[in-house]
Design an enzyme around this catalytic site. Structure first.
Site, PDB file in Angstrom:
ATOM      1  CD  GLU A 266       5.603 -15.044 -36.382  1.00  0.00           C
ATOM      2  OE1 GLU A 266       4.372 -14.870 -36.580  1.00  0.00           O
ATOM      3  OE2 GLU A 266       6.096 -16.133 -36.098  1.00  0.00           O
ATOM      4  CB  CYS A 305       1.318 -16.333 -37.357  1.00  0.00           C
ATOM      5  SG  CYS A 305       2.862 -17.006 -37.986  1.00  0.00           S
TER       6      CYS A 305
END
Length: 703
Positions: A266, A305
């Site tokens: 990720e 993120c």
């Protein structure tokens, strides 16, 4: 899982092989500074740590102890751990401020991480069996007579998981990987990012002190561990969060590229927020959109993120959006030490991070961006502080804005001329974790969402209806998938029980009903039964040779395959008519002979399906008090063949699955209900869901 704390040291400790470990005195490591004051917090190093022994300890001690627990037992431990950490979260809050995190940031990281434990503690018990084998999907008949079947099962992977986390979420980042792996029964070796590893270490210390989880289920490596992947093989899994560049490097490791190590990533991405053409400044959508964008700039100082990097708005709204952003930034964001109660945005995590973000802003400006809010000039004084920056782009397709991420409080505003162009701009990010679509125009929302879905792991839909209740653009929820394609890493985390299956192997099994029953612990149609009931259907009458109706059995004596076989009951036209009148279900197939006969599926008047299901309950229920407390529903009901007046029906009820509740005095018992006619043909089948007592004294107890 208990251990004594190491002697006071300036080193961030590792927790390995059941005890705390620090490097030898004098070992040179990386210094970690207070993000606001530049004061030394600790030194981080794993120099001298035997990584191979850490992996071996997880494979042996960790796997053995986790394997002794069922899924439900492990899930209960997560719930217990969540409660324990909740009581001590203020300690983590205080420590986390040293990384530049505000109270709101701590809620996202620390409370969010604890929330993941609660979620998987609940879902593991509600959605998975109390065993270590999970059946996936329906039976596939592989022979005409039902003697050869196929299905899929999940079992835990035979190795361990290595969890490599980013600096921005030292608590949530660990717990959102650890929780589903723990439910699956797979030991975790956690490698946090160095700048905030002291916070992860504090959380692990609390977990160890709680004594809740088994020894070897969780180990912590603080500091560089460059040979970590060298010790893994095809049995193991790596779950990584961080930059795309690092993810690509790890993917290229021989043990991943050719050795079969499972790998999921990720990565940070150029997430977008898209404002619909209807969302003009006077609309609630415009207000919600501005609030969302500024919130993502502010939270964790933009070090997420999932943060919004590209603000995609209609061409005519570029200037109004910039003006509104400037006003809200001025009103809501106060940059400073998070220990100051007036601060709403803290520092970046480190001076190194500050340098990287400033360099990225310079690259954006060189690529065609114009700073319209904030400044990239260095700030005087100590700390890794940076004010919010918003850039405007004359060229909405400039490569820099769609490829350069400034991992801080930085975003760019791009204009679009049509909904289709907005979709194209979002796609230029080459894959993202999340996008917000803010509009009250349902057609525009549908077109944008369908157009960008293949490029995103999650889409956050925002309008006046959910503006107050939405959890926000940048908050992954444990119930839903977190991850995204392309630049976002191509991996997947969370997503409810899907995350548990990431740490399990899906295997096809084929065999007879008895063989599949033996492997799965769930009865399959055609497998052996202990049949009690009507003698003419090959069952032993109650009371003969100790035969007992299965409803009268507690968990002490009830076994899968225990079955009750009823006698036949004839269906008459009067029964059908009376049911139609009593219920108001006067559908023509039950009341009008001519219309029913014209229906291609029926020979004429037929019985109501729900009449037959009601009768089935009357046919299989044991009179008087029994071990069954209640019936709380049915699953998978299918009517397979019509029943006409003059036909007869009977039921075969078989204990299919038994799931004890770990913290209660009852269990969930699922019964396979098979409704048959006088010729032995299947009329309907379904699952009956009941709760039943665990102990024998709960079974009879009087009539």
């Amino acid at each position: 899982m208990t251990a004594t704390a190491p002697a006071p040291s300036n080193y961030v400790a590792s927790y390995v092989r059941g005890d705390w470990w620090i490097p030898a005195a004098g070992t040179v490591g990386r210094e970690v500074l207070d993000a606001s004051t530049d004061e030394l917090i600790a030194t981080v190093s794993a120099e001298g740590l035997d990584i191979a022994s850490v992996i071996d300890y997880a494979r042996q001690n960790g796997r053995d102890q986790l394997g002794e627990l069922t899924i439900h037992q492990r899930a209960l431990k997560l719930k217990e751990l969540a409660k324990y950490l909740t009581e001590r979260k203020a300690e983590l809050y205080e420590l986390s401020t040293r990384s530049g995190a505000t109270k709101v940031d701590n809620f996202i990281d620390i409370d969010g991480g604890i929330g993941v434990l609660f979620t998987y503690g609940s879902k593991g018990r509600r959605e998975l069996p109390n065993s270590n084998v999970v059946i996936d999907g329906k039976i596939e008949p592989l022979s005409k007579d039902g003697s050869f079947l196929g299905e899929h099962i999940y079992t835990r992977i035979p190795g361990i998981t290595v969890e490599i986390n980013a600096f921005n979420f030292p608590v949530w980042g660990m717990l959102e990987k650890f929780a589903p792996a723990f439910v699956a029964g797979v030991p975790s070796v956690v490698k946090p990012a160095t700048p905030t590893s002291y916070i992860t270490e504090a959380c692990v210390r609390m977990i160890v002190e709680s004594g809740i989880i088994p020894d070897g289920a969780l180990q912590l490596i603080s500091g560089s561990a460059r040979d970590l992947l060298d010790h893994l093989d095809y049995r193991d899994m790596v779950a990584f969060t961080g930059s795309k560049q690092t993810a690509d490097t790890l993917r290229a490791h021989p043990n991943v590229a050719t050795g079969g190590v499972r790998f999921t990533a990720e990565a940070d991405s150029l997430n977008a927020a898209i404002l619909g053409p209807d969302a003009t400044p006077e609309t609630p959508e415009f207000v919600a959109f501005i609030r969302s964008v500024v919130g993502e700039i502010q939270a964790k100082a933009g070090q997420k993120c999932t943060a919004i990097r590209r603000v995609i708005v209609p061409n005519e709204l570029v200037e109004p959006v910039i003006t509104a952003l400037a006003e809200r930034v001025s009103d809501k964001i106060r940059v400073g030490d998070p220990r100051d109660e007036h601060t709403s945005m803290g520092a970046l995590a480190s001076l190194e991070q500050l340098r990287d973000v400033r360099a990225a802003v310079d690259a954006l400006v060189a690529g065609g961006g114009e700073i319209v809010i904030g400044s990239n000039e260095p700030r005087e004084g100590a700390g890794a502080f940076m004010e919010p920056i918003v850039l405007r782009w004359a060229d909405n397709r400039a490569p820099a804005v769609h490829s350069t991420e400034a991992f801080g409080p930085v975003t760019s505003v791009l204009g679009y001329g049509s909904v289709s162009e907005a979709v194209e701009l979002a796609a230029l990010g080459d894959g993202s974790l999340v996008a917000t679509v803010c509009s009250n125009d349902m057609d525009a929302v549908a077109e944008i969402s369908r157009g960008i879905a293949g490029y995103h792991g999650r889409i956050h839909l925002l309008n006046r209806e959910d503006a107050k209740t939405s959890t926000g653009h940048g908050s992954p929820m444990p119930h839903l998938v977190h991850g995204g394609p392309g630049r976002a890493g191509g991996g997947e985390e969370l997503g409810g029980i899907r995350a548990v299956f990431h740490y399990m192997q899906r295997t096809a099994i084929q065999g007879s009903p008895n063989l599949l029953t033996a492997v799965t612990g769930q009865w399959h149609l055609g497998a052996d039964q202990v049949r009690v009931g009507c003698e003419k259907f090959n069952a032993t009458p109650e009371g003969v040779d100790g035969a007992v109706h299965p409803f009268r059995k507690s968990l002490e004596t009830l076994r899968i395959g225990d079955a009750f076989i009823s006698d036949l009951r004839e269906v008459t036209l009067d029964d059908i008519t009376r049911f139609a009148n009593d219920t108001g279900d006067v559908f023509y197939a039950h009341t009008n002979p001519e219309a029913a006969q014209a229906n291609p599926f029926f020979p004429g008047i037929v019985a109501h399906g729900y009449l037959l299901v009601s009768w089935a309950a009357g046919l299989f229920v044991a009179p008087g008090r029994s071990a069954v407390y209640l019936n709380y529903g049915m699953d998978n009901l299918r009517f397979l063949q019509p029943v006409s007046p003059g036909d007869s029906v009977r039921v075969e009820l078989t204990a299919k699955r038994i799931t004890p509740r770990e913290s209660e005095d009852y269990a969930e018992v699922v019964w396979d209900a098979l409704l048959l006619n006088q010729d032995g043909e299947t009329i309907a089948n379904y699952d009956v869901l009941t709760l039943a007592g665990k102990r024998e004294e709960q079974a009879l107890g009087g009539e």
